[in-house]
Design a protein around this motif. Structure first.
Motif, mmCIF file in Angstrom:
data_model
loop_
_atom_site.group_PDB
_atom_site.id
_atom_site.type_symbol
_atom_site.label_atom_id
_atom_site.label_comp_id
_atom_site.label_asym_id
_atom_site.label_seq_id
_atom_site.Cartn_x
_atom_site.Cartn_y
_atom_site.Cartn_z
ATOM 1 N N UNK A 36 32.379 25.937 -24.102
ATOM 2 C CA UNK A 36 31.489 25.207 -23.195
ATOM 3 C C UNK A 36 32.102 23.899 -22.711
ATOM 4 N N UNK A 37 33.127 23.421 -23.404
ATOM 5 C CA UNK A 37 33.763 22.158 -23.029
ATOM 6 C C UNK A 37 35.001 22.354 -22.174
ATOM 7 N N UNK A 38 35.354 23.614 -21.890
ATOM 8 C CA UNK A 38 36.513 23.872 -21.037
ATOM 9 C C UNK A 38 36.234 23.384 -19.623
ATOM 10 N N UNK A 39 37.286 23.025 -18.948
ATOM 11 C CA UNK A 39 37.169 22.543 -17.571
ATOM 12 C C UNK A 39 36.498 23.613 -16.707
ATOM 13 N N UNK A 40 35.451 23.210 -15.999
ATOM 14 C CA UNK A 40 34.738 24.107 -15.089
ATOM 15 C C UNK A 40 33.693 24.981 -15.762
ATOM 16 N N UNK A 41 33.549 24.868 -17.076
ATOM 17 C CA UNK A 41 32.584 25.699 -17.802
ATOM 18 C C UNK A 41 31.170 25.164 -17.579
ATOM 19 N N UNK A 42 30.221 26.064 -17.570
ATOM 20 C CA UNK A 42 28.808 25.720 -17.464
ATOM 21 C C UNK A 42 28.143 26.025 -18.797
ATOM 22 N N UNK A 43 27.438 25.048 -19.350
ATOM 23 C CA UNK A 43 26.750 25.253 -20.621
ATOM 24 C C UNK A 43 25.771 26.423 -20.496
ATOM 25 N N UNK A 44 25.065 26.499 -19.403
ATOM 26 C CA UNK A 44 24.099 27.587 -19.219
ATOM 27 C C UNK A 44 24.778 28.948 -19.210
ATOM 28 N N UNK A 45 25.900 29.053 -18.510
ATOM 29 C CA UNK A 45 26.620 30.335 -18.458
ATOM 30 C C UNK A 45 27.169 30.727 -19.821
ATOM 31 N N UNK A 46 27.756 29.771 -20.517
ATOM 32 C CA UNK A 46 28.318 30.058 -21.843
ATOM 33 C C UNK A 46 27.192 30.468 -22.788
ATOM 34 N N UNK A 47 26.082 29.739 -22.756
ATOM 35 C CA UNK A 47 24.948 30.064 -23.618
ATOM 36 C C UNK A 47 24.427 31.463 -23.314
ATOM 37 N N UNK A 48 24.276 31.792 -22.046
ATOM 38 C CA UNK A 48 23.797 33.113 -21.654
ATOM 39 C C UNK A 48 24.753 34.202 -22.142
ATOM 40 N N UNK A 49 26.058 33.949 -22.026
ATOM 41 C CA UNK A 49 27.064 34.917 -22.456
ATOM 42 C C UNK A 49 26.917 35.245 -23.946
ATOM 43 N N UNK A 50 26.606 34.246 -24.751
ATOM 44 C CA UNK A 50 26.492 34.442 -26.199
ATOM 45 C C UNK A 50 25.052 34.700 -26.656
ATOM 46 N N UNK A 51 24.116 34.752 -25.710
ATOM 47 C CA UNK A 51 22.734 35.070 -26.047
ATOM 48 C C UNK A 51 21.996 33.973 -26.782
ATOM 49 N N UNK A 52 22.327 32.714 -26.461
ATOM 50 C CA UNK A 52 21.632 31.579 -27.076
ATOM 51 C C UNK A 52 21.031 30.720 -25.981
ATOM 52 N N UNK A 53 20.123 29.862 -26.355
ATOM 53 C CA UNK A 53 19.520 28.938 -25.392
ATOM 54 C C UNK A 53 20.479 27.776 -25.128
ATOM 55 N N UNK A 54 20.511 27.294 -23.888
ATOM 56 C CA UNK A 54 21.356 26.135 -23.592
ATOM 57 C C UNK A 54 21.035 24.942 -24.491
ATOM 58 N N UNK A 55 19.761 24.754 -24.847
ATOM 59 C CA UNK A 55 19.397 23.624 -25.709
ATOM 60 C C UNK A 55 20.076 23.739 -27.074
ATOM 61 N N UNK A 56 20.235 24.974 -27.577
ATOM 62 C CA UNK A 56 20.919 25.177 -28.857
ATOM 63 C C UNK A 56 22.384 24.790 -28.719
ATOM 64 N N UNK A 57 23.001 25.195 -27.618
ATOM 65 C CA UNK A 57 24.404 24.863 -27.398
ATOM 66 C C UNK A 57 24.587 23.361 -27.250
ATOM 67 N N UNK A 58 23.682 22.686 -26.562
ATOM 68 C CA UNK A 58 23.772 21.220 -26.463
ATOM 69 C C UNK A 58 23.657 20.578 -27.843
#
Length: 88
Positions: A36-58
């Motif tokens: 999620x910290x890679x250049x150009x990455x979206x927290x929402x997209x990464x979270x969706x990819x792994x099946x978690x909520x963006x709030x959990x990833x934050x």
């Protein structure tokens, strides 16, 4: 079938899908945080990819910054902290 009927079928199917609670290891959490910290990455997209909520990833990102990311929010063991710092 009308568009409204198709949408209703999709919503019912999604609502009836069994929910699965996943337990991620500390290494998996760190890998997802790094992704999620890679250049150009979206927290929402990464979270969706792994099946978690963006709030959990934050939350994981915040815990990672404070070296507190571990199982169920427990502090990360010292040997894992050292490994995470070497990789980062």
């Amino acid at each position: 079938m009308t568009a409204a009927e198709r949408l209703n079928c999709i919503l019912v199917a999604a609502h009836n899908r069994p929910r699965v609670r996943r337990n991620f290891s500390t290494d998996e959490k760190l890998a997802i945080v790094r992704k999620s910290e890679e250049r150009g990455a979206s927290v929402s997209r990464v979270a969706r990819h792994y099946g978690i909520l963006p709030s959990m990833l934050f939350e994981w990102r915040k815990l990672s910054r404070n070296n507190e990311l571990g199982p169920m929010g427990a502090p990360m063991p010292a040997y894992e902290q050292a490994g995470a710092q070497q990789q980062g």
